[in-house]
Scaffold this motif. Sequence first.
Motif, PDB file in Angstrom:
ATOM      1  N   LEU A 174      -6.166   3.295  -8.491  1.00 19.61           N
ATOM      2  CA  LEU A 174      -7.172   3.360  -7.419  1.00 19.61           C
ATOM      3  C   LEU A 174      -7.825   1.998  -7.221  1.00 19.61           C
ATOM      4  N   ASN A 175      -8.067   1.296  -8.312  1.00 17.52           N
ATOM      5  CA  ASN A 175      -8.598  -0.065  -8.223  1.00 17.52           C
ATOM      6  C   ASN A 175      -7.625  -0.963  -7.472  1.00 17.52           C
ATOM      7  N   ASP A 176      -6.336  -0.831  -7.800  1.00 19.28           N
ATOM      8  CA  ASP A 176      -5.299  -1.631  -7.134  1.00 19.28           C
ATOM      9  C   ASP A 176      -5.223  -1.297  -5.651  1.00 19.28           C
ATOM     10  N   LEU A 177      -5.307  -0.009  -5.341  1.00 25.60           N
ATOM     11  CA  LEU A 177      -5.292   0.412  -3.935  1.00 25.60           C
ATOM     12  C   LEU A 177      -6.490  -0.158  -3.180  1.00 25.60           C
ATOM     13  N   GLY A 178      -7.637  -0.207  -3.845  1.00 20.99           N
ATOM     14  CA  GLY A 178      -8.821  -0.775  -3.212  1.00 20.99           C
ATOM     15  C   GLY A 178      -8.668  -2.251  -2.925  1.00 20.99           C
ATOM     16  N   ILE A 179      -8.177  -3.007  -3.908  1.00 22.58           N
ATOM     17  CA  ILE A 179      -7.978  -4.441  -3.729  1.00 22.58           C
ATOM     18  C   ILE A 179      -6.950  -4.712  -2.630  1.00 22.58           C
ATOM     19  N   THR A 180      -5.863  -3.949  -2.644  1.00 20.83           N
ATOM     20  CA  THR A 180      -4.803  -4.154  -1.651  1.00 20.83           C
ATOM     21  C   THR A 180      -5.289  -3.787  -0.249  1.00 20.83           C
ATOM     22  N   SER A 181      -6.087  -2.724  -0.131  1.00 17.39           N
ATOM     23  CA  SER A 181      -6.663  -2.361   1.164  1.00 17.39           C
ATOM     24  C   SER A 181      -7.582  -3.463   1.675  1.00 17.39           C
ATOM     25  N   PHE A 182      -8.318  -4.075   0.775  1.00 17.91           N
ATOM     26  CA  PHE A 182      -9.179  -5.200   1.155  1.00 17.91           C
ATOM     27  C   PHE A 182      -8.347  -6.346   1.710  1.00 17.91           C
ATOM     28  N   ARG A 183      -7.250  -6.647   1.031  1.00 20.23           N
ATOM     29  CA  ARG A 183      -6.383  -7.737   1.493  1.00 20.23           C
ATOM     30  C   ARG A 183      -5.761  -7.409   2.839  1.00 20.23           C
ATOM     31  N   GLU A 206      -7.407  -5.968   5.036  1.00 22.69           N
ATOM     32  CA  GLU A 206      -8.605  -5.970   5.891  1.00 22.69           C
ATOM     33  C   GLU A 206      -9.024  -4.567   6.321  1.00 22.69           C
ATOM     34  N   ASP A 207      -8.712  -3.577   5.510  1.00 27.44           N
ATOM     35  CA  ASP A 207      -9.180  -2.213   5.739  1.00 27.44           C
ATOM     36  C   ASP A 207     -10.313  -1.963   4.754  1.00 27.44           C
ATOM     37  N   TYR A 208     -11.509  -2.416   5.081  1.00 24.33           N
ATOM     38  CA  TYR A 208     -12.620  -2.410   4.150  1.00 24.33           C
ATOM     39  C   TYR A 208     -13.149  -1.009   3.847  1.00 24.33           C
ATOM     40  N   ASP A 209     -13.068  -0.114   4.820  1.00 24.73           N
ATOM     41  CA  ASP A 209     -13.536   1.257   4.582  1.00 24.73           C
ATOM     42  C   ASP A 209     -12.664   1.961   3.540  1.00 24.73           C
ATOM     43  N   LEU A 214       0.823  -1.211   0.000  1.00 31.21           N
ATOM     44  CA  LEU A 214       0.000   0.000   0.000  1.00 31.21           C
ATOM     45  C   LEU A 214       0.856   1.260   0.000  1.00 31.21           C
ATOM     46  N   ILE A 215       1.952   1.235   0.732  1.00 34.51           N
ATOM     47  CA  ILE A 215       2.847   2.397   0.804  1.00 34.51           C
ATOM     48  C   ILE A 215       3.380   2.730  -0.583  1.00 34.51           C
ATOM     49  N   HIS A 216       3.838   1.699  -1.289  1.00 42.37           N
ATOM     50  CA  HIS A 216       4.438   1.928  -2.608  1.00 42.37           C
ATOM     51  C   HIS A 216       3.391   2.208  -3.679  1.00 42.37           C
ATOM     52  N   LEU A 217       2.222   1.625  -3.544  1.00 40.88           N
ATOM     53  CA  LEU A 217       1.139   1.946  -4.468  1.00 40.88           C
ATOM     54  C   LEU A 217       0.720   3.409  -4.335  1.00 40.88           C
ATOM     55  N   ASN A 218       0.696   3.898  -3.110  1.00 38.93           N
ATOM     56  CA  ASN A 218       0.366   5.307  -2.891  1.00 38.93           C
ATOM     57  C   ASN A 218       1.389   6.222  -3.549  1.00 38.93           C
ATOM     58  N   GLU A 219       2.672   5.846  -3.474  1.00 35.62           N
ATOM     59  CA  GLU A 219       3.713   6.636  -4.127  1.00 35.62           C
ATOM     60  C   GLU A 219       3.514   6.621  -5.642  1.00 35.62           C
ATOM     61  N   ALA A 220       3.191   5.442  -6.177  1.00 33.33           N
ATOM     62  CA  ALA A 220       2.951   5.339  -7.620  1.00 33.33           C
ATOM     63  C   ALA A 220       1.751   6.186  -8.022  1.00 33.33           C
ATOM     64  N   LEU A 278     -18.113  -6.493  -4.507  1.00 34.40           N
ATOM     65  CA  LEU A 278     -17.598  -7.553  -3.623  1.00 34.40           C
ATOM     66  C   LEU A 278     -17.221  -6.998  -2.249  1.00 34.40           C
ATOM     67  N   ILE A 279     -16.650  -5.803  -2.252  1.00 33.55           N
ATOM     68  CA  ILE A 279     -16.286  -5.190  -0.969  1.00 33.55           C
ATOM     69  C   ILE A 279     -17.535  -4.838  -0.169  1.00 33.55           C
ATOM     70  N   LEU A 280     -18.527  -4.279  -0.842  1.00 31.00           N
ATOM     71  CA  LEU A 280     -19.790  -3.954  -0.166  1.00 31.00           C
ATOM     72  C   LEU A 280     -20.479  -5.224   0.323  1.00 31.00           C
ATOM     73  N   LEU A 281     -20.365  -6.282  -0.424  1.00 31.42           N
ATOM     74  CA  LEU A 281     -20.909  -7.571   0.007  1.00 31.42           C
ATOM     75  C   LEU A 281     -20.214  -8.042   1.275  1.00 31.42           C
ATOM     76  N   GLN A 282     -18.894  -7.883   1.325  1.00 27.66           N
ATOM     77  CA  GLN A 282     -18.122  -8.259   2.511  1.00 27.66           C
ATOM     78  C   GLN A 282     -18.537  -7.419   3.724  1.00 27.66           C
ATOM     79  N   LYS A 283     -18.883  -6.158   3.483  1.00 30.60           N
ATOM     80  CA  LYS A 283     -19.292  -5.271   4.569  1.00 30.60           C
ATOM     81  C   LYS A 283     -20.750  -5.463   4.964  1.00 30.60           C
ATOM     82  N   GLY A 284     -21.488  -6.276   4.204  1.00 29.20           N
ATOM     83  CA  GLY A 284     -22.885  -6.545   4.535  1.00 29.20           C
ATOM     84  C   GLY A 284     -23.864  -5.537   3.981  1.00 29.20           C
ATOM     85  N   VAL A 285     -23.414  -4.683   3.061  1.00 31.83           N
ATOM     86  CA  VAL A 285     -24.293  -3.688   2.453  1.00 31.83           C
ATOM     87  C   VAL A 285     -24.862  -4.315   1.179  1.00 31.83           C
TER      88      VAL A 285
END
Length: 332
Positions: free
Chosen positions: A259-268, A270-273, A234-240, A304-311
């Motif tokens: 942004l898609n990559d950052l979302g997937i990596t944040s999910f992995r 476990e930072d769903y928000d 996540l640190i290096h993706l943010n720099e990119a 898929l993320i919203l599904l994981q969050k129960g929304v």
Amino acid sequence: MLKIAHILCKVAPNRHLFCPIICKTIFKHLVAEKTSLCTPIYPEPFKYNKYFNFKSHSFLSHPAVFAVSILTWLGFNQDEEKESELIMILKRAILCTQREEFEKAEQMLHLALRIAQQQQNRQGILYCYDLMANLAFNTYSLDKAEKLFVSVLQLLLEGGTPKDDIKVIHISLKLARICQLKANIERADIGYKWCLEQIEHHSKDDEDTKLLYGVINDWYAQYLLDIGNSAKALIHLNEAYKVCNEIEGINSEKCMLLLNDLGITSFRAEDYDRAEKFLQEAVNVGRKLEDKSHLGVIHANLGLILLQKGVYQEAEKFCNEGKKLEVFRQII
């Protein structure tokens, strides 16, 4: 729940939890011609390429102009009669590569190499080797690509190019990528870290250096994801993403994919928000773009993320939209 799952299974053919668009290396077309000997001009091998075949978008829209600009940078003088044939063959090889006529491109490069050797044209030999190395890399001949890139490095260093020159760093980065793809984790790790250390010695005010800095962070993040280190990735993706945002603009396709990559990596991680936030931003950018070819996948990832969050209601909405966009993409 079952309805949502059924929709998701129809969005992407590989049935993976996420559709890894950005494993295609977001910055591959952001490296200006002065940053490298040869900018890759068609999709590079990546972990999930057997599932997806998205078309690349060249940073330079006119291939002939692209070829001339690189040749000029390498020191070719088109007014010299003895080099005109070599230049023409190299330009044709580049065009064949762009058209994915790989066998024809390789034949032309071997012909160009013979001419350069007969002329004792060191720059021509160097450029031929680099083009051949990239062709081997992008057609998955990794052992061949590795040997050719090593030859390019040797020619550069023997010609007096400093070890911390951005061309040397760029070739070293490709070698690190090859090590990663060949599952040589220890060498890949050493290579990526060396590239990061060397690029820090250069001023970020220079656009070529800035571009290469973004590429290194993007590729290193992919490596870190491969070995399961999501937090550091996540640190290096943010720099990119910062570099991409500054150069391409926030409403660009490349920023959307990061942004898609950052979302997937944040999910992995476990930072769903944060995952939801990044993917929502990606969707918003994607809606403004003329090319909607990636937008269906991003909608599905957000669902898929919203599904994981129960929304569930929102998840179903984004999954349905993703399905529609994907069906439309396949039709056109």
